[in-house]
Design an enzyme around this catalytic site. Structure first.
Site, PDB file in Angstrom:
ATOM      1  CB  ILE A 183      -4.218  -2.024  18.693  1.00 35.00           C
ATOM      2  CG1 ILE A 183      -4.898  -3.186  17.966  1.00 35.00           C
ATOM      3  CG2 ILE A 183      -5.242  -1.045  19.228  1.00 35.00           C
ATOM      4  CD1 ILE A 183      -5.751  -2.761  16.786  1.00 35.00           C
TER       5      ILE A 183
ATOM      6  CG  ASN B 126      -2.180  -0.863   0.965  1.00 33.70           C
ATOM      7  OD1 ASN B 126      -2.825  -0.769  -0.072  1.00 33.70           O
ATOM      8  ND2 ASN B 126      -2.497  -1.715   1.917  1.00 33.70           N
TER       9      ASN B 126
ATOM     10  CG  HIS C   1     -10.453  -3.288   7.426  1.00 30.71           C
ATOM     11  ND1 HIS C   1      -9.648  -3.970   8.312  1.00 30.71           N
ATOM     12  CD2 HIS C   1     -11.556  -4.075   7.241  1.00 30.71           C
ATOM     13  CE1 HIS C   1     -10.228  -5.104   8.649  1.00 30.71           C
ATOM     14  NE2 HIS C   1     -11.389  -5.197   8.025  1.00 30.71           N
TER      15      HIS C   1
END
Length: 210
Positions: free
Chosen positions: A95, A16, A112
């Site tokens: 996270i 990405n 996502h």
């Protein structure tokens, strides 16, 4: 460097990130420029992609910190030192605690590999997402770019794109097609929209201004 300063957070290969670098090279990210790449893993291939593009790379290795909170605080300190305007999570596998959201409210984008609210939240990342989609038997999946809040994958949605599931799909083939047909298109567009000041957040609704 002109416009908003962007930092991309990564943990692995950086596909990405490469989509963002390619879009930037083509002039498709308007109003901003990638100023830094920060990895949670030493030796991540994404750092090589950044170096090849002439972009500084930094490491905040998860194993170097006692917990996610300590890592998050170190990352926030680094980003603030670099005068970052927009944080992009591009395959970042940890996270981040509330300190990140508090420092960059509505200034963190995540991609996502599913159509949120399906197959998302804690534990849903990478191939796991596509395994769940195939096991459930859905006919359509896709990708979502959203603002990051303290709830994993729970922030306001910026862009989504659907991808059809084929009968012969495996988690690996589906993952690749979702990246090619959705993630790599949505993420550069969302980043550009932010840098052009075309996004406004009203509760859960993200409006895109002309």
């Amino acid at each position: 460097m002109s416009g908003k300063r962007i930092a991309v957070l990564v943990s692995g290969g950086g596909t990405n990130l490469q989509a963002l670098l390619d879009a930037q090279a083509l002039g498709e990210i308007r109003g901003g420029e990638i100023a830094a790449v920060l990895s949670s893993k030493e030796g991540a291939y994404a750092l090589k992609r950044a170096a090849k593009a002439g972009i500084p790379g930094y490491v905040a290795a998860r194993k170097s910190f006692p917990d996610n909170r300590a890592m998050t605080r170190a990352i926030v300190d680094r980003l603030q030192t670099l005068d970052i305007d927009l944080v992009v999570l591009a395959g970042f596998l940890h996270i981040l605690t509330e300190e990140m959201v508090q420092a960059y409210p509505n200034r963190i984008l995540n991609v996502h590999p599913a159509l949120i609210p399906s197959f998302c939240g804690a534990g849903c990342y990478g191939l796991h997402v596509h395994e769940k989609a195939l096991a459930y038997g859905v006919k359509v999946t896709g990708a979502t770019v959203h603002f990051v809040t303290e709830e994993p994958d729970g922030g306001p949605i910026v862009l989504q794109k659907a991808v059809d599931i084929r009968e012969d799909d495996t988690p690996e083939t589906l993952q690749r097609r979702v990246m090619e047909e959705a993630e790599w298109q949505l993420l550069p567009r969302a980043v550009s929209l932010f840098c052009e000041d075309r996004l406004s957040v009203e509760g859960r609704l993200v409006r895109i201004r002309d």
